[in-house]
Design an enzyme around this catalytic site. Structure first.
Site, PDB file in Angstrom:
ATOM      1  N   ASP A  47      -5.009  -0.656  -2.282  1.00 27.40           N
ATOM      2  CA  ASP A  47      -3.963  -1.865  -2.168  1.00 27.40           C
ATOM      3  C   ASP A  47      -4.182  -3.001  -0.911  1.00 27.40           C
ATOM      4  O   ASP A  47      -4.377  -2.444   0.189  1.00 27.40           O
ATOM      5  CB  ASP A  47      -2.519  -1.619  -2.214  1.00 27.40           C
ATOM      6  CG  ASP A  47      -2.064  -0.349  -3.214  1.00 27.40           C
ATOM      7  OD1 ASP A  47      -2.875  -0.115  -4.145  1.00 27.40           O
ATOM      8  OD2 ASP A  47      -0.898  -0.070  -3.078  1.00 27.40           O
ATOM      9  N   GLN A  63      -4.755  -0.305   2.101  1.00 27.55           N
ATOM     10  CA  GLN A  63      -4.707   1.063   2.140  1.00 27.55           C
ATOM     11  C   GLN A  63      -6.096   1.594   2.320  1.00 27.55           C
ATOM     12  O   GLN A  63      -7.193   1.153   1.629  1.00 27.55           O
ATOM     13  CB  GLN A  63      -4.145   1.613   0.569  1.00 27.55           C
ATOM     14  CG  GLN A  63      -2.587   1.445   0.397  1.00 27.55           C
ATOM     15  CD  GLN A  63      -2.001   2.491   1.294  1.00 27.55           C
ATOM     16  OE1 GLN A  63      -1.685   3.423   0.668  1.00 27.55           O
ATOM     17  NE2 GLN A  63      -1.419   2.129   2.625  1.00 27.55           N
ATOM     18  N   PHE A 104       1.748   4.748   3.368  1.00 22.69           N
ATOM     19  CA  PHE A 104       1.560   4.222   2.207  1.00 22.69           C
ATOM     20  C   PHE A 104       1.754   2.738   2.175  1.00 22.69           C
ATOM     21  O   PHE A 104       1.881   1.876   3.236  1.00 22.69           O
ATOM     22  CB  PHE A 104       2.495   4.866   1.119  1.00 22.69           C
ATOM     23  CG  PHE A 104       1.742   5.964   0.553  1.00 22.69           C
ATOM     24  CD1 PHE A 104       0.742   6.811   1.031  1.00 22.69           C
ATOM     25  CD2 PHE A 104       2.181   6.576  -1.069  1.00 22.69           C
ATOM     26  CE1 PHE A 104       0.214   7.792   0.500  1.00 22.69           C
ATOM     27  CE2 PHE A 104       1.785   7.828  -1.404  1.00 22.69           C
ATOM     28  CZ  PHE A 104       0.945   8.235  -0.839  1.00 22.69           C
ATOM     29  N   ARG A 169       8.638   3.739  -3.032  1.00 22.48           N
ATOM     30  CA  ARG A 169       7.744   3.154  -1.956  1.00 22.48           C
ATOM     31  C   ARG A 169       7.530   1.950  -2.138  1.00 22.48           C
ATOM     32  O   ARG A 169       8.092   1.128  -3.085  1.00 22.48           O
ATOM     33  CB  ARG A 169       6.430   4.132  -2.242  1.00 22.48           C
ATOM     34  CG  ARG A 169       5.826   4.116  -3.686  1.00 22.48           C
ATOM     35  CD  ARG A 169       4.872   4.915  -3.737  1.00 22.48           C
ATOM     36  NE  ARG A 169       4.004   4.887  -4.844  1.00 22.48           N
ATOM     37  CZ  ARG A 169       4.302   5.631  -5.960  1.00 22.48           C
ATOM     38  NH1 ARG A 169       4.932   6.897  -5.755  1.00 22.48           N
ATOM     39  NH2 ARG A 169       3.609   5.686  -7.049  1.00 22.48           N
ATOM     40  N   ASP A 170       6.628   1.534  -1.275  1.00 20.59           N
ATOM     41  CA  ASP A 170       6.018   0.072  -1.278  1.00 20.59           C
ATOM     42  C   ASP A 170       7.113  -1.014  -0.983  1.00 20.59           C
ATOM     43  O   ASP A 170       7.216  -1.852  -1.889  1.00 20.59           O
ATOM     44  CB  ASP A 170       5.074  -0.312  -2.698  1.00 20.59           C
ATOM     45  CG  ASP A 170       4.163   0.953  -3.023  1.00 20.59           C
ATOM     46  OD1 ASP A 170       3.780   1.792  -2.342  1.00 20.59           O
ATOM     47  OD2 ASP A 170       3.929   0.932  -4.242  1.00 20.59           O
ATOM     48  N   TRP A 303      -6.874   2.464 -11.477  1.00 17.53           N
ATOM     49  CA  TRP A 303      -6.803   3.844 -11.024  1.00 17.53           C
ATOM     50  C   TRP A 303      -7.361   4.907 -11.778  1.00 17.53           C
ATOM     51  O   TRP A 303      -7.827   5.997 -11.532  1.00 17.53           O
ATOM     52  CB  TRP A 303      -5.294   4.127 -10.885  1.00 17.53           C
ATOM     53  CG  TRP A 303      -4.635   4.106  -9.605  1.00 17.53           C
ATOM     54  CD1 TRP A 303      -3.521   3.091  -9.419  1.00 17.53           C
ATOM     55  CD2 TRP A 303      -4.886   4.582  -8.228  1.00 17.53           C
ATOM     56  NE1 TRP A 303      -3.356   2.984  -8.018  1.00 17.53           N
ATOM     57  CE2 TRP A 303      -4.233   3.772  -6.987  1.00 17.53           C
ATOM     58  CE3 TRP A 303      -6.127   5.266  -7.899  1.00 17.53           C
ATOM     59  CZ2 TRP A 303      -4.310   4.459  -6.017  1.00 17.53           C
ATOM     60  CZ3 TRP A 303      -6.175   5.767  -6.541  1.00 17.53           C
ATOM     61  CH2 TRP A 303      -5.223   5.155  -5.494  1.00 17.53           C
TER      62      TRP A 303
END
Ligand code: FRU
Length: 486
Positions: A47, A63, A104, A169-170, A303
């Site tokens: 990312d 990332q 992350f 997350r994120d 992914w």
């Protein structure tokens, strides 16, 4: 491959019949290395994160696992650019911390006057997820930098402890209309809204489930349109459940924050390889009146097979930065201008018959170029890109749909799902197409930027041909492009 790239001028001279062109120069000449798109010198990338403009410089964090070409203990890699085209790699910005965990995805905000308890004067604040560490869970942390090069994790981290949600997350931090700070956070299959006055103490103020088949990741605030009619939406990545299988990138109209009414997810990209989109909070729009106010990019990958694509000694690349405009009130995307990279003599045909197009492209050779096609009266077009005797990627428009077939694009066997056809409705009166071709990447924009495909391909080195066949006269222009790494 290097020899191939360096011998291009001779081939181009033959192809275009024009004056000699400058050599195609690149410092990154490995097979399939993108020449227009950012990729790290070595190691793994996923990312884009923390996109921010600071002192006139665009910062792109990503990332990153520097020690191998597979996903591993996550760091934040860092690159900067003055023009969103040419990138310079910077030292790694954030590394794993034994107690807090690996680093992350997340986002950035510029604190113009500093902020009590966070930074004493103007700084960049990063908000991101620490994964694992002593607590073993996902929680949100802060880091700051005064110079945009060296980043320090804030001692109050984590500033949001895990509330009992496995996938938490994120964070996407932003300044809300009420002057408080907001953070959109992925919470499994939902997006949560957290609010703070000081970036240190946070309260959850709501959430919204997202109707998709997968886990919600990397929420982002997207401003789109032009400066006179600006709309704001919420960009969301989902894995799996994307439009071409595996992971995919969507967006929701109606503001960035969770709402009580259900909103449906529209796809930002109909190809398989566009994920974790993030926009720069403050791009050059204010300096160019009327220009799209927002520019962003995504990880050009899926992914499903990300760990197996055949590149060395790096794996992973970004899409081109895209301007977010509007067409018919909907989000529309266009590649940023590549004019500064144009070289040599273009193929430039106006109202050209199918036969004339065929002749003009007979000896064309290219791996890195931009193609523009206006279909005029045609009702059907077929394009073959990166073609050789036994490879090629096909784009077909039949008046109702646009499809991309990469079944025979070159190396496809590393994953069962890779060799496939991807389709989207496109029932415009004519085809107005822009395709950016870059070694192992195709980005296809049609329908005034409303129908977009990002497709990775791994063609053989000799697949440099092109064919265009429409059922009527067309306008066609192909500009060869310099490498951004020369
Ligand atoms: C999205 C994602 C994020 C996570 C990061 C880990 O691709 O899975 O949700 O923070 O990648 O690298």
């Amino acid at each position: 491959m290097e020899a191939m790239l360096r011998s291009l001028p001779l081939l181009l001279l033959a192809a275009c019949g024009g004056p000699p062109v400058a050599p195609f120069e690149t410092t990154r000449a490995e097979e399939w290395r993108p020449q227009l798109h950012f990729s790290p010198t070595s190691g793994w990338l996923n990312d884009p994160v923390g996109l921010v403009r600071f002192d006139g410089v665009y910062h792109l964090f990503f990332q990153h696992y520097p020690d191998d070409t597979v996903w591993g203990p996550m760091h934040w890699g860092h690159a900067t650019s003055a023009d969103l085209l040419h990138w310079e790699e910077q030292p790694i910005a954030l590394s794993p911390d034994p107690a807090l965990g690996t680093v992350f995805s997340g986002s950035a905000i510029v604190l113009e006057d500093g902020l009590t308890g966070v930074c004493a004067s103007r700084c960049i604040a990063l908000m991101f997820t620490h994964n694992g560490g002593d607590s073993g869970d996902q929680k949100q942390s802060l880091a700051t930098s005064l110079d945009g090069v060296a980043f320090t994790v804030h001692p109050a981290s984590p500033v949001i402890a895990n509330p009992g949600i496995r996938d938490f997350r994120d964070p996407r931090v932003y300044l809300r209309d009420d002057g408080r700070y907001g953070a959109l956070i992925s919470e499994g299959d939902a997006v949560g809204l957290w609010v703070s006055d000081d970036l240190l103490a946070w309260t959850r103020e709501g959430g919204m489930p997202i109707d998709s088949d997968g886990v919600v990741e990397t929420p982002d605030v997207v401003h789109f349109g032009d400066t006179s009619t600006l709309s704001t939406g919420l960009a969301i990545a989902v894995n799996p459940g994307g439009p071409a299988g595996g992971s995919g990138q969507g967006w929701l109209d109606g503001g960035p924050e969770p709402s009580a009414t259900a909103r449906s997810l529209a796809w930002m990209d109909h190809g398989p390889d566009f994920y974790a989109f993030q926009a720069w909070a403050d791009p050059a729009a204010t300096e160019a009146p009327g220009a799209a106010p927002s520019v962003g990019l995504a990880w050009a990958m899926n992914w499903r097979y990300a760990l197996r694509t055949p590149t060395e000694p790096w794996r992973g690349a970004m899409s081109l930065p895209r301007r977010l405009g509007a067409a018919e009130g909907q989000l529309a995307q266009h590649a940023i201008a590549l004019d500064a990279l144009v070289r040599g003599t273009p193929v430039d045909l106006a109202s050209a018959s199918p036969r004339r197009v065929e002749q003009a492209l007979e000896s064309f050779e290219g791996e890195v170029y931009r193609l523009r096609l206006a279909s005029g009266e045609a009702t059907h077009c077929d394009l073959g890109l990166r073609e050789s005797e036994d490879a090629g990627t096909r784009i077909t428009w039949d008046g109702d749909t646009l499809s991309v077939d990469r079944s025979f694009s070159g190396e496809v066997d590393f994953d069962d799902s890779f060799a496939a056809v991807h389709t989207a409705p496109l029932s415009t009166a004519g085809l107005d197409l822009e395709v950016v071709v870059d070694t192992s990447m195709l980005e296809i924009f049609a329908g005034d930027g409303q129908v977009v495909f990002t497709e990775r391909i791994f063609p053989p080195y000799d697949a440099t041909g092109i064919s265009v066949s429409c059922d009527a006269e067309v306008d066609l222009r192909i500009d060869l492009l310099h490498s951004i790494w020369r």
